[in-house]
Design a protein around this motif. Structure first.
Motif, PDB file in Angstrom:
ATOM      1  N   VAL A   1       0.858  -1.175   0.000  1.00 39.42           N
ATOM      2  CA  VAL A   1       0.000   0.000   0.000  1.00 39.42           C
ATOM      3  C   VAL A   1       0.896   1.228   0.000  1.00 39.42           C
ATOM      4  O   VAL A   1       1.601   1.498   0.958  1.00 39.42           O
ATOM      5  N   GLU A   2       0.896   1.935  -1.090  1.00 42.93           N
ATOM      6  CA  GLU A   2       1.673   3.159  -1.188  1.00 42.93           C
ATOM      7  C   GLU A   2       0.725   4.306  -1.478  1.00 42.93           C
ATOM      8  O   GLU A   2      -0.168   4.193  -2.309  1.00 42.93           O
ATOM      9  N   LEU A   3       0.964   5.390  -0.802  1.00 50.83           N
ATOM     10  CA  LEU A   3       0.136   6.559  -1.032  1.00 50.83           C
ATOM     11  C   LEU A   3       0.636   7.281  -2.273  1.00 50.83           C
ATOM     12  O   LEU A   3       1.837   7.416  -2.482  1.00 50.83           O
ATOM     13  N   PRO A   4      -0.274   7.754  -3.093  1.00 43.40           N
ATOM     14  CA  PRO A   4       0.168   8.485  -4.284  1.00 43.40           C
ATOM     15  C   PRO A   4       0.814   9.808  -3.877  1.00 43.40           C
ATOM     16  O   PRO A   4       0.569  10.328  -2.796  1.00 43.40           O
ATOM     17  N   ASN A   5       1.648  10.326  -4.749  1.00 46.30           N
ATOM     18  CA  ASN A   5       2.261  11.617  -4.482  1.00 46.30           C
ATOM     19  C   ASN A   5       1.178  12.686  -4.540  1.00 46.30           C
ATOM     20  O   ASN A   5       0.555  12.887  -5.574  1.00 46.30           O
ATOM     21  N   LEU A   6       0.966  13.326  -3.428  1.00 42.21           N
ATOM     22  CA  LEU A   6      -0.069  14.343  -3.346  1.00 42.21           C
ATOM     23  C   LEU A   6       0.562  15.722  -3.393  1.00 42.21           C
ATOM     24  O   LEU A   6       1.677  15.927  -2.935  1.00 42.21           O
ATOM     25  N   ASP A   7      -0.180  16.655  -3.931  1.00 43.82           N
ATOM     26  CA  ASP A   7       0.248  18.042  -3.879  1.00 43.82           C
ATOM     27  C   ASP A   7      -0.018  18.524  -2.470  1.00 43.82           C
ATOM     28  O   ASP A   7      -1.168  18.657  -2.049  1.00 43.82           O
ATOM     29  N   ARG A   8       1.035  18.743  -1.724  1.00 44.75           N
ATOM     30  CA  ARG A   8       0.882  19.046  -0.312  1.00 44.75           C
ATOM     31  C   ARG A   8       0.656  20.519  -0.032  1.00 44.75           C
ATOM     32  O   ARG A   8       0.338  20.885   1.082  1.00 44.75           O
ATOM     33  N   ALA A   9       0.818  21.369  -1.007  1.00 46.25           N
ATOM     34  CA  ALA A   9       0.666  22.807  -0.778  1.00 46.25           C
ATOM     35  C   ALA A   9      -0.740  23.160  -0.273  1.00 46.25           C
ATOM     36  O   ALA A   9      -0.865  23.894   0.718  1.00 46.25           O
ATOM     37  N   PRO A  10      -1.817  22.669  -0.904  1.00 55.90           N
ATOM     38  CA  PRO A  10      -3.148  23.012  -0.381  1.00 55.90           C
ATOM     39  C   PRO A  10      -3.368  22.489   1.040  1.00 55.90           C
ATOM     40  O   PRO A  10      -3.983  23.163   1.868  1.00 55.90           O
ATOM     41  N   LEU A  11      -2.830  21.323   1.321  1.00 56.79           N
ATOM     42  CA  LEU A  11      -2.982  20.772   2.666  1.00 56.79           C
ATOM     43  C   LEU A  11      -2.215  21.600   3.692  1.00 56.79           C
ATOM     44  O   LEU A  11      -2.698  21.820   4.801  1.00 56.79           O
ATOM     45  N   GLN A  12      -1.036  22.066   3.321  1.00 57.30           N
ATOM     46  CA  GLN A  12      -0.263  22.896   4.240  1.00 57.30           C
ATOM     47  C   GLN A  12      -0.940  24.237   4.478  1.00 57.30           C
ATOM     48  O   GLN A  12      -0.953  24.744   5.605  1.00 57.30           O
ATOM     49  N   ARG A  13      -1.526  24.823   3.424  1.00 58.89           N
ATOM     50  CA  ARG A  13      -2.258  26.082   3.604  1.00 58.89           C
ATOM     51  C   ARG A  13      -3.445  25.889   4.524  1.00 58.89           C
ATOM     52  O   ARG A  13      -3.713  26.714   5.407  1.00 58.89           O
ATOM     53  N   LEU A  14      -4.158  24.802   4.326  1.00 58.65           N
ATOM     54  CA  LEU A  14      -5.307  24.511   5.181  1.00 58.65           C
ATOM     55  C   LEU A  14      -4.866  24.328   6.630  1.00 58.65           C
ATOM     56  O   LEU A  14      -5.512  24.840   7.544  1.00 58.65           O
ATOM     57  N   GLU A  15      -3.771  23.629   6.832  1.00 56.36           N
ATOM     58  CA  GLU A  15      -3.269  23.438   8.189  1.00 56.36           C
ATOM     59  C   GLU A  15      -2.916  24.777   8.830  1.00 56.36           C
ATOM     60  O   GLU A  15      -3.242  25.023   9.995  1.00 56.36           O
ATOM     61  N   GLN A  16      -2.264  25.664   8.073  1.00 53.64           N
ATOM     62  CA  GLN A  16      -1.910  26.971   8.611  1.00 53.64           C
ATOM     63  C   GLN A  16      -3.157  27.776   8.967  1.00 53.64           C
ATOM     64  O   GLN A  16      -3.209  28.433  10.007  1.00 53.64           O
ATOM     65  N   GLU A  17      -4.159  27.733   8.093  1.00 56.67           N
ATOM     66  CA  GLU A  17      -5.401  28.463   8.361  1.00 56.67           C
ATOM     67  C   GLU A  17      -6.080  27.936   9.617  1.00 56.67           C
ATOM     68  O   GLU A  17      -6.585  28.714  10.438  1.00 56.67           O
ATOM     69  N   ILE A  18      -6.078  26.643   9.778  1.00 56.48           N
ATOM     70  CA  ILE A  18      -6.705  26.053  10.964  1.00 56.48           C
ATOM     71  C   ILE A  18      -5.937  26.451  12.212  1.00 56.48           C
ATOM     72  O   ILE A  18      -6.522  26.832  13.218  1.00 56.48           O
ATOM     73  N   ARG A  19      -4.617  26.380  12.143  1.00 53.31           N
ATOM     74  CA  ARG A  19      -3.810  26.761  13.305  1.00 53.31           C
ATOM     75  C   ARG A  19      -3.998  28.236  13.653  1.00 53.31           C
ATOM     76  O   ARG A  19      -4.067  28.604  14.822  1.00 53.31           O
ATOM     77  N   GLN A  20      -4.095  29.099  12.652  1.00 53.11           N
ATOM     78  CA  GLN A  20      -4.313  30.522  12.909  1.00 53.11           C
ATOM     79  C   GLN A  20      -5.697  30.740  13.514  1.00 53.11           C
ATOM     80  O   GLN A  20      -5.858  31.553  14.415  1.00 53.11           O
ATOM     81  N   GLY A  21      -6.670  30.021  13.027  1.00 47.76           N
ATOM     82  CA  GLY A  21      -8.025  30.151  13.570  1.00 47.76           C
ATOM     83  C   GLY A  21      -8.098  29.701  15.006  1.00 47.76           C
ATOM     84  O   GLY A  21      -8.808  30.292  15.819  1.00 47.76           O
ATOM     85  N   ILE A  22      -7.353  28.671  15.347  1.00 46.09           N
ATOM     86  CA  ILE A  22      -7.361  28.165  16.719  1.00 46.09           C
ATOM     87  C   ILE A  22      -6.624  29.120  17.642  1.00 46.09           C
ATOM     88  O   ILE A  22      -7.019  29.339  18.772  1.00 46.09           O
ATOM     89  N   SER A  23      -5.536  29.734  17.133  1.00 46.65           N
ATOM     90  CA  SER A  23      -4.730  30.586  17.994  1.00 46.65           C
ATOM     91  C   SER A  23      -5.370  31.944  18.246  1.00 46.65           C
ATOM     92  O   SER A  23      -4.942  32.670  19.131  1.00 46.65           O
ATOM     93  N   LEU A  24      -6.376  32.319  17.463  1.00 50.43           N
ATOM     94  CA  LEU A  24      -7.052  33.593  17.700  1.00 50.43           C
ATOM     95  C   LEU A  24      -7.757  33.548  19.038  1.00 50.43           C
ATOM     96  O   LEU A  24      -8.361  32.548  19.413  1.00 50.43           O
ATOM     97  N   LYS A  25      -7.677  34.675  19.747  1.00 53.32           N
ATOM     98  CA  LYS A  25      -8.320  34.732  21.050  1.00 53.32           C
ATOM     99  C   LYS A  25      -9.796  35.045  20.855  1.00 53.32           C
ATOM    100  O   LYS A  25     -10.152  35.947  20.115  1.00 53.32           O
ATOM    101  N   ALA A  26     -10.629  34.308  21.539  1.00 50.95           N
ATOM    102  CA  ALA A  26     -12.067  34.536  21.458  1.00 50.95           C
ATOM    103  C   ALA A  26     -12.413  35.771  22.269  1.00 50.95           C
ATOM    104  O   ALA A  26     -11.828  36.035  23.314  1.00 50.95           O
ATOM    105  N   GLU A  27     -13.371  36.530  21.786  1.00 54.81           N
ATOM    106  CA  GLU A  27     -13.820  37.700  22.518  1.00 54.81           C
ATOM    107  C   GLU A  27     -14.631  37.243  23.713  1.00 54.81           C
ATOM    108  O   GLU A  27     -15.317  36.226  23.660  1.00 54.81           O
ATOM    109  N   PRO A  28     -14.579  38.004  24.817  1.00 57.81           N
ATOM    110  CA  PRO A  28     -15.347  37.609  25.987  1.00 57.81           C
ATOM    111  C   PRO A  28     -16.839  37.654  25.675  1.00 57.81           C
ATOM    112  O   PRO A  28     -17.298  38.428  24.840  1.00 57.81           O
TER     113      PRO A  28
END
Length: 101
Positions: free
Chosen positions: A59-86
């Motif tokens: 079972v080998e995974l095909p070569n995936l274009d990782r750029a969209p996945l990395q952008r999504l990961e960054q967006e998720i991490r930025q969204g999580i790190s934002l402080k929620a308003e009281p």
């Protein structure tokens, strides 16, 4: 897997005897036993096949274009790190309404 004691098994047996009757209970138990045995064999065969394929590297995974996945990961991490308003409490809402008027 299941922690079933003797008293639970006895209770299930009595209920099954009352529902199915003495004529059909042995047939039902035999059918249930065969079904469970086939399910165990199928699960064992599936587990063995998956482990063998992983070990052999079949079972080998095909070569995936990782750029969209990395952008999504960054967006998720930025969204999580934002402080929620009281949360707006009654005093804050009232002060906001007074300032708006």
């Amino acid at each position: 897997m299941f922690e079933v004691g003797f008293s639970e098994l006895l209770l299930v047996g009595i209920v099954a005897l009352m529902v199915l009757g003495p004529e059909r209970l042995p047939v039902a138990a035999r059918t249930l036993g065969r079904g469970l045995g086939q399910a165990r064999k199928a699960m064992h065969a599936l587990r063995t096949q998956v482990e063998r394929e992983i070990d052999l590297g079949v079972v080998e995974l095909p070569n995936l274009d990782r750029a969209p996945l990395q952008r999504l990961e960054q967006e998720i991490r930025q969204g999580i790190s934002l402080k929620a308003e009281p949360a707006n409490d009654a005093a804050t809402v009232a002060a906001t309404k007074e300032n708006a008027s």
